[in-house]
Write a protein that holds these residues in place. Structure first.
Motif, short mmCIF file in Angstrom:
data_model
loop_
_atom_site.label_atom_id
_atom_site.label_comp_id
_atom_site.label_asym_id
_atom_site.label_seq_id
_atom_site.Cartn_x
_atom_site.Cartn_y
_atom_site.Cartn_z
N UNK A 252 13.01 -50.71 28.71
CA UNK A 252 11.78 -51.05 29.01
C UNK A 252 11.78 -52.28 29.88
N UNK A 253 11.23 -51.94 31.08
CA UNK A 253 11.19 -52.97 32.20
C UNK A 253 10.33 -53.69 31.68
N UNK A 254 10.59 -55.14 31.44
CA UNK A 254 9.44 -56.19 31.03
C UNK A 254 8.69 -56.74 32.01
N UNK A 255 9.08 -56.53 33.25
CA UNK A 255 8.07 -57.01 34.30
C UNK A 255 6.82 -56.00 34.63
N UNK A 256 7.20 -54.74 34.57
CA UNK A 256 6.34 -53.58 34.62
C UNK A 256 5.69 -53.07 33.42
N UNK A 257 6.52 -53.31 32.31
CA UNK A 257 5.90 -52.48 31.21
C UNK A 257 6.02 -51.17 30.99
N UNK A 258 6.91 -50.82 31.80
CA UNK A 258 7.17 -49.22 31.89
C UNK A 258 8.61 -49.02 31.45
N UNK A 259 8.98 -47.69 30.98
CA UNK A 259 10.48 -47.24 30.60
C UNK A 259 11.01 -46.95 31.88
N UNK A 260 12.29 -47.23 32.16
CA UNK A 260 13.03 -46.94 33.42
C UNK A 260 14.18 -46.45 32.81
#
Length: 250
Positions: A214-222
């Motif tokens: 989880x990219x905490x900056x974008x809130x998206x799974x990467x």
């Protein structure tokens, strides 16, 4: 709540069938190609899933299916990054919540449906399980980093044990690039990847996949980029191509 994907009881633990999840997610790839790619994200046989062979409708050629834990099913659904994937993940979360208090919340019709599903699972699928194995899917052979392969850094150190070779990690990447085994991607996340035709399919290199984060900056799974691994066959071919003069000690 209607059963979007049938839930089965496996040793007292809720689970789903791999092909049921594959069908609901509307994945375009064949199941035998898709499921090994999902396993390569870091799931373990016997812990996250169990493989078995079953004959459709009790006849015909056996096909491989898998019993998947709800945790694995949730993560696979999230990886798809589709509306169907989101819907499946929320469904599994709700199923887990209801499993903690099934009698209080399930209606009579839902209890009956669950009983039918469990019976079908026991009669048609679990009794049909065998230890017969099919040849592993090609995608699993090429993506899974089998025991005994090397990171590029480890491969460089092993090659340098030969008195006639002195090479470091970055130099080895460049050398494999000159051989046409790997290529460099573009963009802000540029990285080395193995070529399918000249490296992976020939058994020289493998890709090891990591679990999405989880990219905490974008809130998206990467999805992290794959890691290039050197197989024993690739190591010996590199030793020869680099002009090794001594015995290659692995």
């Amino acid at each position: 709540m209607n059963d979007l994907i049938p839930i089965h009881e496996e040793s007292g633990t809720p689970a789903v069938m791999g092909r049921d999840l594959h069908a609901f997610l509307e994945v375009k790839d064949r199941y035998n190609d898709w499921f090994p790619r999902m396993v390569a994200y870091g799931f373990s046989a016997g812990q996250d899933f169990t493989e078995f062979s079953v004959k459709p409708n009790g006849a015909g050629r056996p096909r491989i299916d898998h019993i998947i834990s709800l945790d694995m099913a949730k993560e696979i659904s999230m990886i798809q990054r589709t509306e169907r994937g989101k819907q499946a993940r929320q469904y599994f979360i709700e199923c887990e919540r209801r499993a903690k208090n099934p009698v209080a919340e399930l209606t009579g019709e839902e209890l009956m449906a669950r009983a039918v599903i469990q019976a079908q699972s026991t009669i048609k699928e679990l009794e049909s399980r065998t230890r017969e194995l099919e040849a592993p899917a090609k995608s699993w052979v090429t993506l899974a980093a089998a025991g005994g392969d090397f990171s590029v850094s480890e491969a460089a150190k092993t090659l340098s044990r030969d008195p006639g070779i002195r090479i470091g990690r970055d130099q080895l990447f460049k050398f494999m690039h000159s051989l046409g085994w790997i290529f460099r991607t573009k963009g802000h996340r540029a990285h080395w990847e193995a070529k399918q035709d000249k490296a992976i399919q020939t058994g020289r290199l493998a890709h090891k996949l990591s679990r999405p984060f989880l990219n905490e900056r974008t809130g998206e799974m990467e999805q992290p980029p794959p890691t290039v691994r050197v197989t024993p066959k690739g190591l010996h071919e590199l030793h020869k191509a680099l002009g090794g003069t001594g015995e290659l000690a692995a």
